[in-house]
Design a protein around this motif. Structure first.
Motif, PDB file in Angstrom:
ATOM      1  N   GLN A 126       4.546  12.071  -9.238  1.00 31.12           N
ATOM      2  CA  GLN A 126       4.406  13.280 -10.044  1.00 31.12           C
ATOM      3  C   GLN A 126       5.657  14.146  -9.923  1.00 31.12           C
ATOM      4  O   GLN A 126       6.267  14.543 -10.908  1.00 31.12           O
ATOM      5  N   ASP A 131       0.915   6.168  -7.164  1.00 30.03           N
ATOM      6  CA  ASP A 131      -0.304   6.800  -7.685  1.00 30.03           C
ATOM      7  C   ASP A 131      -0.389   8.280  -7.344  1.00 30.03           C
ATOM      8  O   ASP A 131      -1.198   9.004  -7.906  1.00 30.03           O
ATOM      9  N   GLY A 132       0.418   8.723  -6.388  1.00 24.77           N
ATOM     10  CA  GLY A 132       0.194  10.053  -5.833  1.00 24.77           C
ATOM     11  C   GLY A 132       1.203  11.104  -6.249  1.00 24.77           C
ATOM     12  O   GLY A 132       1.915  10.949  -7.246  1.00 24.77           O
ATOM     13  N   PRO A 133       1.263  12.171  -5.464  1.00 26.51           N
ATOM     14  CA  PRO A 133       2.093  13.330  -5.802  1.00 26.51           C
ATOM     15  C   PRO A 133       3.596  13.032  -5.798  1.00 26.51           C
ATOM     16  O   PRO A 133       4.353  13.727  -6.469  1.00 26.51           O
ATOM     17  N   GLU A 155       1.986   1.705  -3.487  1.00 26.35           N
ATOM     18  CA  GLU A 155       0.871   2.108  -4.353  1.00 26.35           C
ATOM     19  C   GLU A 155       0.567   3.595  -4.195  1.00 26.35           C
ATOM     20  O   GLU A 155       0.382   4.311  -5.174  1.00 26.35           O
ATOM     21  N   THR A 156       0.525   4.032  -2.939  1.00 23.24           N
ATOM     22  CA  THR A 156       0.233   5.441  -2.701  1.00 23.24           C
ATOM     23  C   THR A 156       1.338   6.315  -3.298  1.00 23.24           C
ATOM     24  O   THR A 156       1.086   7.365  -3.878  1.00 23.24           O
ATOM     25  N   ILE A 182       7.982  13.714   0.393  1.00 25.66           N
ATOM     26  CA  ILE A 182       6.638  13.122   0.453  1.00 25.66           C
ATOM     27  C   ILE A 182       6.723  11.656   0.882  1.00 25.66           C
ATOM     28  O   ILE A 182       5.955  11.189   1.722  1.00 25.66           O
ATOM     29  N   ARG A 233     -10.079   0.689 -12.025  1.00 25.74           N
ATOM     30  CA  ARG A 233      -9.185   0.919 -10.903  1.00 25.74           C
ATOM     31  C   ARG A 233      -9.437  -0.110  -9.792  1.00 25.74           C
ATOM     32  O   ARG A 233      -8.510  -0.687  -9.238  1.00 25.74           O
ATOM     33  N   THR A 280       2.238   5.832   7.418  1.00 20.73           N
ATOM     34  CA  THR A 280       1.861   4.428   7.193  1.00 20.73           C
ATOM     35  C   THR A 280       2.315   3.565   8.364  1.00 20.73           C
ATOM     36  O   THR A 280       1.601   2.664   8.801  1.00 20.73           O
ATOM     37  N   LEU A 301       5.009   9.914   4.104  1.00 20.22           N
ATOM     38  CA  LEU A 301       4.095   8.791   3.890  1.00 20.22           C
ATOM     39  C   LEU A 301       4.532   7.568   4.693  1.00 20.22           C
ATOM     40  O   LEU A 301       3.716   6.857   5.288  1.00 20.22           O
ATOM     41  N   ARG A 305       0.816  -1.222   0.000  1.00 20.09           N
ATOM     42  CA  ARG A 305       0.000   0.000   0.000  1.00 20.09           C
ATOM     43  C   ARG A 305       0.845   1.265   0.000  1.00 20.09           C
ATOM     44  O   ARG A 305       0.504   2.250  -0.646  1.00 20.09           O
ATOM     45  N   ASP A 334      -6.846  -2.911  -8.264  1.00 24.74           N
ATOM     46  CA  ASP A 334      -6.393  -2.824  -6.871  1.00 24.74           C
ATOM     47  C   ASP A 334      -6.826  -4.029  -6.036  1.00 24.74           C
ATOM     48  O   ASP A 334      -6.390  -4.183  -4.901  1.00 24.74           O
TER      49      ASP A 334
END
Ligand code: SAH
Length: 483
Positions: free
Chosen positions: A201, A196-198, A192-193, A214, A251, A222, A218, A189, A255
Motif C-alpha cells: 500500500q 498483501d499488506g500495508p 505474501e505478507t 515495514i 482467497r 519472520t 516484517l 510467506r 493461498d
C-alpha cells in the motif's frame, strides 16, 4: 421448457502463451507504414536487432534508421531477407505479398506474424497491459478484439501505475530474504505478507521509505518466528456456479499449498486454485475409487503436519450434510489448527436459481433441510412435521429414494396436490427443474430422466416457481403470453 444456447461451430486456436526473449536477436519487419511502426516501437523495447525492409518508410522509421536503432533496406522484400531471422513481422499493404512471405517463413520454420491476418500467422501479438517489467498479455484467441480491449481497459484501471516499480523493489528484497530467512516456505510467506499488506500500500501510494521500514520489521519478525504450523481450512465451494464462491473461499484457494476436494466440485471452481497448488480428488465416485473418511482425515493431518496450508474443499456448505464436523473433530484430536469458510449450501443456491423462495409470508413459515439417505441406525426424520402445511422441506441426496420420500409424506398427512420440485445440476448452465405435485412427481421425474446431483423441494412455495423462474429460462420473454 429449457433450451440451451447453441453456438456456431468455431475452432479457435488454443495458442501457447509465451514471452519471447529477443535481446540482440535479428528480427525482420517487412513493410514501412504506421502498422509496421507500431510493431517496431514494441520490438525496440525488447532489445531486438531490427531490420525493416520496405521501399518507402514512415518518417519516424527513417529517423530511427538514421540514429542506428534499426537497419532500413529501402527496397522490395527478397527471400534472402529471411536469412538468420528469429522472428518475422509482415505488414505490407498487399495481402498476397504478405501471404507469400508468410509461406516462405513457415517453410524455414521462422515464427511469422502477418498483421491483421491471423490465418497466415504462426504467432499473434497480444493486447498488453504494460507495467514494465510486469507485462500482462491478453488474447481472445482471435475471437473478439473488442473483448480483448475491454478486458485491457479493466486491467489498466485495476493494476496500479507503480506496479512495475513495485516488482523491481520486491526483487531488490530477494537476496536479503535469502540471507535472513530459513526456507522457501518462509520466504514465500514473507513476500505474501508484504504484497498483501500495508507495505505494498505504502509503496503504491509513493512512499518507498515507509514500505521499506515495514519490510524490515516484517523480515525481523519472520526470521525469529517459530516454524510455521500447517493449517486446514474447511471451505464451502457452493452449489456449482463458480461465481457463488465467497471472497474468503477465493482467497483460501489462492493461498493453498494443497487442496483436497470432493468429486462434486467442478473444474471451473478448481480453476481458481493457485497454479502450483496440488489438487487431490478424494470424492466418492460412483463405482470408482473412493477414499474413506478415515483416509481423508489422515491426509488432512499428514499434510498440515508438514507445515502446509491445506484446503479441504466441499460442495455447498461444509456443515450441511458434508461431514465437516467429523473432519474438524479429527483435526482437533490431532491438535491441528483449522478454520471454516462457509459456502452457499445447495438448498439456498438451487432455490434461488430455480425461483423458489424457501419461506414466504403467505406460504411457508419454516424450512427443513433433510437428508434423503437412510440414517445410519435407520432412524427416520419427523415425517409428520415435514408433511405439515405451511412447511417447506428440502431433501438432499433424495433422487434415488424419491418414491419412498413421497410415500412417507403422503402417509403422514401431506396432500397429494402439494407442489413439489426436483432440481438437478442447480445453478449450473445445464440446470433442470421439474415441477409437479407429490402425486405426479415420480412419473414426471422419470420422464425427464434427471441425473444427480438433484435436490427435492416440497411445499406450497414451489408453486411460485412458474412466475419467479429467471435462470436459464430462454426465449419465453419473446413469446407472447396468449394462453
Ligand atoms: N454440503 C453440500 C451437500 C452435500 S450432499 C451442500 O451444502 O450443498 C450432496 C447433495 O447435495 C446431492 O445429492 C444433492 O442433493 C445436493 N446438491 C449438491 N449440489 C447440487 C446442485 N448443484 N444441484 C442440485 N442438488 C445439489
Amino acid at each position: 421448457m429449457h433450451r440451451h444456447p447453441s453456438y456456431a461451430t468455431i475452432h479457435p486456436v488454443n495458442y501457447f502463451p509465451v514471452f519471447f526473449n529477443l535481446k540482440d536477436q535479428p528480427v525482420l519487419v517487412v513493410g514501412g507504414g504506421e502498422v509496421a511502426l507500431r510493431k517496431v516501437l514494441l520490438l525496440e523495447r525488447s532489445g531486438a536487432r531490427i531490420t525493416v525492409v520496405a521501399p518507402e518508410v514512415h518518417a519516424d522509421l527513417r529517423t530511427r534508421a538514421a540514429t542506428g536503432s534499426l537497419t532500413h533496406q529501402a527496397r522490395e522484400f527478397v527471400p534472402s531477407d529471411l536469412d538468420g531471422a528469429r522472428l518475422v513481422i509482415v505488414a505490407t499493404s498487399r495481402r498476397a505479398v504478405n501471404r507469400w512471405i508468410a509461406t516462405l517463413s513457415e517453410a524455414r520454420a521462422i515464427p511469422v506474424n502477418v498483421v491483421d491476418d491471423r490465418d497466415a500467422s504462426r504467432f499473434i501479438v497480444p493486447a498488453i497491459v504494460d507495467r514494465d517489467p510486469v507485462l500482462v498479455a491478453i488474447s481472445t484467441g482471435g475471437t473478439s478484439p473488442v473483448l480483448a480491449r475491454r478486458l485491457r481497459e479493466r486491467l489498466e484501471a485495476f493494476i496500479p501505475k507503480r506496479f512495475g516499480e513495485f516488482a523491481l523493489w520486491l526483487r531488490g528484497l530477494r537476496q536479503t530474504s535469502v540471507d535472513r530467512l530459513r526456507d522457501t516456505q518462509q520466504r514465500r510467506r514473507f513476500f505474501e505478507t508484504l504484497i498483501d499488506g500495508p507495505a505494498a500500500q505504502r509503496f503504491i501510494e509513493g512512499d518507498p521509505r515507509g514500505a521499506l521500514k515495514i519490510a524490515q520489521q516484517l523480515l525481523a519478525t519472520t526470521a525469529t518466528a517459530p516454524r510455521a504450523l500447517g493449517t486446514v481450512t474447511l471451505v464451502g465451494a457452493g452449489p456449482g456456479d463458480p461465481e457463488l464462491l465467497t471472497l474468503k473461499a477465493l482467497r483460501a484457494l489462492q493461498d493453498a499449498d494443497i487442496i483436497l476436494h470432493d468429486r462434486l466440485v467442478s473444474p471451473a471452481i478448481l480453476d481458481y486454485a493457485r497454479r502450483d497448488a496440488t489438487l487431490l480428488s478424494v470424492g466418492k465416485s460412483a463405482g470408482g475409487h473412493s477414499t474413506t473418511q478415515a483416509d481423508i482425515n489422515a491426509l488432512l493431518i499428514e499434510h498440515a503436519r508438514q507445515g502446509l496450508r491445506v484446503v479441504r474443499l466441499k460442495g455447498g456448505d461444509p456443515f450441511i450434510f458434508g461431514r465437516g464436523g467429523e473432519e474438524l473433530a479429527a483435526l482437533a484430536r490431532a491438535g491441528v489448527d483449522f478454520s471454516v469458510v462457509p459456502g452457499i449450501t445447495a438448498a439456498l443456491g438451487v432455490a434461488a436459481y430455480a425461483g423458489i423462495p424457501l419461506t414466504h409470508r403467505d406460504h411457508a413459515h419454516s424450512v427443513s433441510f433433510v437428508t434423503g439417505h437412510a440414517d445410519r441406525d435407520g432412524k427416520e426424520p419427523d415425517w409428520r412435521a415435514l408433511a405439515a402445511p405451511g412447511a417447506t422441506a428440502v431433501f438432499y441426496m433424495g433422487l434415488a429414494r424419491l418414491e419412498r420420500i413421497v410415500q412417507q409424506l403422503l402417509e403422514h398427512g401431506a396432500a397429494a396436490d402439494r407442489p413439489a420440485a426436483l432440481v438437478a445440476q442447480g445453478t449450473l448452465p445445464n440446470q433442470r427443474v421439474v415441477t409437479a405435485t407429490l402425486g405426479t412427481l415420480a412419473a414426471a421425474v422419470a420422464a425427464a430422466q434427471l441425473e444427480s446431483p438433484a435436490l427435492l423441494i416440497v411445499g406450497d412455495v414451489v408453486a411460485l416457481q412458474s412466475t419467479l423462474a429467471w435462470f436459464n429460462v430462454v426465449g419465453d420473454a419473446d413469446i407472447p403470453q396468449s394462453a
